[in-house]
Design a protein around this motif. Structure first.
Motif, PDB file in Angstrom:
ATOM      1  N   ARG A  79       0.830  -1.220   0.000  1.00  0.00           N
ATOM      2  CA  ARG A  79       0.000   0.000   0.000  1.00  0.00           C
ATOM      3  C   ARG A  79       0.858   1.261   0.000  1.00  0.00           C
ATOM      4  N   GLU A  80       1.901   1.295   0.841  1.00  0.00           N
ATOM      5  CA  GLU A  80       2.767   2.474   0.919  1.00  0.00           C
ATOM      6  C   GLU A  80       3.495   2.721  -0.404  1.00  0.00           C
ATOM      7  N   ILE A  81       3.831   1.666  -1.090  1.00  0.00           N
ATOM      8  CA  ILE A  81       4.518   1.825  -2.382  1.00  0.00           C
ATOM      9  C   ILE A  81       3.560   2.376  -3.434  1.00  0.00           C
ATOM     10  N   TRP A  82       2.383   1.785  -3.539  1.00  0.00           N
ATOM     11  CA  TRP A  82       1.434   2.187  -4.589  1.00  0.00           C
ATOM     12  C   TRP A  82       0.977   3.635  -4.425  1.00  0.00           C
ATOM     13  N   MET A 135      -0.575  -6.829 -11.565  1.00  0.00           N
ATOM     14  CA  MET A 135       0.685  -6.983 -10.845  1.00  0.00           C
ATOM     15  C   MET A 135       1.545  -8.005 -11.562  1.00  0.00           C
ATOM     16  N   GLU A 136       2.845  -7.707 -11.608  1.00  0.00           N
ATOM     17  CA  GLU A 136       3.821  -8.628 -12.173  1.00  0.00           C
ATOM     18  C   GLU A 136       4.791  -8.993 -11.065  1.00  0.00           C
ATOM     19  N   LEU A 137       4.929 -10.281 -10.805  1.00  0.00           N
ATOM     20  CA  LEU A 137       5.669 -10.740  -9.638  1.00  0.00           C
ATOM     21  C   LEU A 137       6.836 -11.644 -10.006  1.00  0.00           C
ATOM     22  N   GLU A 138       8.037 -11.247  -9.594  1.00  0.00           N
ATOM     23  CA  GLU A 138       9.212 -12.127  -9.606  1.00  0.00           C
ATOM     24  C   GLU A 138       9.511 -12.434  -8.148  1.00  0.00           C
ATOM     25  N   LEU A 139       9.023 -13.557  -7.657  1.00  0.00           N
ATOM     26  CA  LEU A 139       9.043 -13.826  -6.225  1.00  0.00           C
ATOM     27  C   LEU A 139      10.267 -14.607  -5.776  1.00  0.00           C
ATOM     28  N   GLU A 182      -5.788  -6.887   0.088  1.00  0.00           N
ATOM     29  CA  GLU A 182      -6.394  -5.591  -0.243  1.00  0.00           C
ATOM     30  C   GLU A 182      -6.434  -5.358  -1.745  1.00  0.00           C
ATOM     31  N   PHE A 183      -5.484  -5.962  -2.478  1.00  0.00           N
ATOM     32  CA  PHE A 183      -5.310  -5.651  -3.892  1.00  0.00           C
ATOM     33  C   PHE A 183      -5.940  -6.676  -4.832  1.00  0.00           C
ATOM     34  N   ILE A 184      -5.965  -7.938  -4.432  1.00  0.00           N
ATOM     35  CA  ILE A 184      -6.457  -8.996  -5.326  1.00  0.00           C
ATOM     36  C   ILE A 184      -7.872  -8.740  -5.835  1.00  0.00           C
ATOM     37  N   VAL A 210      -6.028 -16.029  -4.326  1.00  0.00           N
ATOM     38  CA  VAL A 210      -6.810 -15.694  -5.510  1.00  0.00           C
ATOM     39  C   VAL A 210      -8.061 -16.567  -5.576  1.00  0.00           C
ATOM     40  N   TYR A 211      -7.914 -17.843  -5.274  1.00  0.00           N
ATOM     41  CA  TYR A 211      -9.047 -18.773  -5.308  1.00  0.00           C
ATOM     42  C   TYR A 211     -10.126 -18.344  -4.316  1.00  0.00           C
ATOM     43  N   GLN A 212      -9.705 -17.776  -3.183  1.00  0.00           N
ATOM     44  CA  GLN A 212     -10.662 -17.326  -2.167  1.00  0.00           C
ATOM     45  C   GLN A 212     -11.324 -15.994  -2.539  1.00  0.00           C
ATOM     46  N   LEU A 213     -10.555 -15.070  -3.116  1.00  0.00           N
ATOM     47  CA  LEU A 213     -11.001 -13.680  -3.254  1.00  0.00           C
ATOM     48  C   LEU A 213     -11.430 -13.291  -4.655  1.00  0.00           C
ATOM     49  N   ASN A 214     -10.835 -13.895  -5.682  1.00  0.00           N
ATOM     50  CA  ASN A 214     -11.093 -13.456  -7.056  1.00  0.00           C
ATOM     51  C   ASN A 214     -10.778 -14.603  -8.019  1.00  0.00           C
ATOM     52  N   PRO A 215     -11.524 -15.704  -7.938  1.00  0.00           N
ATOM     53  CA  PRO A 215     -11.161 -16.931  -8.658  1.00  0.00           C
ATOM     54  C   PRO A 215     -11.161 -16.801 -10.180  1.00  0.00           C
ATOM     55  N   GLN A 216     -11.847 -15.788 -10.733  1.00  0.00           N
ATOM     56  CA  GLN A 216     -11.855 -15.606 -12.186  1.00  0.00           C
ATOM     57  C   GLN A 216     -10.725 -14.698 -12.669  1.00  0.00           C
TER      58      GLN A 216
END
Length: 488
Positions: A79-82, A135-139, A182-184, A210-216
């Motif tokens: 959040r602080e970054i965005w 979001m693009e993630l290199e984890l 917060e973001f998904i 993602v499956y819990q909050l925004n599965p599509q």
């Protein structure tokens, strides 16, 4: 809401004047916008208004080309970054069509008319919003391959076996996964990049969120295609996953030379699996190709391959390592590559399909814009290096002349403020001094600056700017010292 208000104001301003910015004329901006289709936007780039890119170190930027003094996790929360000042500052600059701060690569492509390679286009898909749409993630860098054009930061195998360095510790933890809650719900797309994301544990924890909050939610996996196991298949069936599959050659021997530790037969088995999965579930499959010195001749065949299967293609650009890149080749070789690739014809019946036509357009951009520009640049480098060679020049004078040439190159290449140009020159001098010191330890009588003085300045700047001083010192000793001794 403030950001939406600023967007409305910028639209109204654009209606009464033709926008322009530092190094960008109104004509160039208009031509670029025309190439983007009917977007109805006044933003030259949507990335800082719609995207967050996290790299393996925890650094976050709007795209992978803007990692210049970024904010980082876990020092700052997502959040602080965005909502922080660094993202806000870049947003303000781009609203004023000012790409001189962190967006030099896109600026240069715009200036030469290479609109197809402008990275900003990749972010046109999402309009500006209060929360990131993507979001693009290199984890992490966990990877089972040691690709010749890759680096240890993106491959644990390279870091261990080639670099001989300890494992890279990922900064991403359970708190990062929790903050994503917060973001998904706001996301339209989530991209996972390498290492090999199907081997990185935290990726599957995010899948669960993602499956819990925004599965599509659309999820795009950039994979080397070597990992297809029970766990991967389970999540392919549960989530809306699309595949970017890296294949750098359709010839087994060349493929296995590039993708060290991979097996071509297994790759093709997995390609057919992903192809069927994507067709059956209406997902997108895109083949990612890195044109390099040992595979460039296969690019027409790649177009035929993807068009036959009715899938997408994307050509990445390899800037380094220099010994694998096309841009640094001599002018005569680039001319030969250009002429051979420009002669290719695609007349098969399936080339009439929309996907196939799009792929052919990307091919023509690769050849007629990118490779042709590299050829022209190489011709300029030859003319520059034809200046009379002075063997009697002192090291002090050679250094002075060289730095003057580099300074001129920076001032001609980068359309930015005086302080930023001076900073670039200072960084170049520091790296060059580091290389010189390493060389002189082993060969104290070497004419370091005399040897490199007549190297084409654009190539020298690119190599030193992007290279590792230790490796560059070794290259110098290998090539320049040997030739100097032979000359004696």
């Amino acid at each position: 809401m403030r950001r939406l208000a600023a967007d409305i104001v910028s639209r109204l301003i654009a209606k009464v004047r033709k926008p322009k910015g530092p190094g960008l004329s109104a004509e160039v901006i208009a031509a670029y916008n025309a190439s983007r289709g009917r977007l109805g936007t006044t933003h030259i780039c949507h990335a800082p208004f719609s995207n967050m890119y996290f790299n393996v170190h925890g650094d976050c930027a709007p795209c992978w080309l803007t990692f210049i003094e970024p904010d980082s996790y876990p020092q700052k929360s997502i959040r602080e970054i965005w909502f922080g000042e660094k993202f806000q500052s870049l947003r303000r600059k781009l609203l004023a069509y000012d790409l001189t701060d962190k967006c030099q690569v896109c600026l240069k492509n715009l200036q030469i008319g290479n609109y197809g390679s402008v990275l900003a286009r990749a972010y046109d898909i999402n309009p500006p919003a209060d929360y990131p749409a993507m979001m693009e993630l290199e984890l992490g860098n966990t990877c089972n391959l040691e690709c010749v054009m890759c680096i240890g930061e993106l491959s644990s195998s390279i870091r261990k076996n080639r670099d001989k360095l300890p494992p890279l510790r990922s900064p991403y933890d359970e708190a990062f996964v929790e903050q994503l809650e917060e973001f998904i719900p706001h996301l339209k797309e989530l991209r996972f990049n390498g290492g090999e994301p199907f081997l990185i544990g935290i990726v599957f924890k995010i899948f669960e969120k993602v499956y819990q909050l925004n599965p599509q939610l659309k999820i795009v996996m950039a994979t080397n295609g070597t990992v297809v196991n029970y766990k991967v298949k389970e999540w392919l069936n549960k989530l809306n996953i699309h595949i970017n599959l890296s294949i750098d050659s359709l010839t087994p021997e060349i493929y296995e030379t590039i993708r060290v530790n991979a097996h071509f037969d297994r790759l093709m088995e997995n390609f057919h699996f992903y192809h069927e999965y994507c067709k059956r579930n209406h997902r997108v499959l895109c083949i990612m190709v890195n044109p390099m010195r040992n595979n460039w001749h296969e690019m027409p065949e790649f177009i035929r391959f993807v068009n036959k299967h009715q899938i997408h293609i994307w050509f990445n650009t390899i800037h380094r390592p220099v010994e694998w890149s096309l841009w640094a080749l001599p002018a005569n070789q680039l001319e030969d590559i250009y002429r051979q690739l420009s002669a290719a014809r695609f007349d098969e019946p399936y080339h009439n399909q929309p996907i196939a036509q799009h792929n052919v357009r990307l091919y023509h951009n690769l050849v007629e814009v990118q490779i042709k520009n590299w050829w022209n640049d190489a011709v300029s480098r030859v003319a520059e290096s034809d200046a009379p060679f002075r063997a009697d020049i002192s090291e002090r004078e050679a250094r002075k002349i060289l730095l003057k040439k580099v300074e001129e190159h920076i001032y001609l290449t980068f359309n930015e403020g005086e302080e930023q140009k001076k900073y670039r020159l200072q960084l170049f001098e520091q790296k060059l001094l580091n290389i010189e010191e390493r060389v002189m330890l082993e060969a104290p009588h070497t004419r370091f600056y005399g040897c490199i003085l007549h190297t084409p300045v654009s190539m020298l700047f690119e190599v030193v700017n992007n290279g590792n001083p230790v490796q560059l010192a070794e290259h110098f000793k290998k090539y320049f010292l040997n030739s100097e001794l032979q000359a004696k």
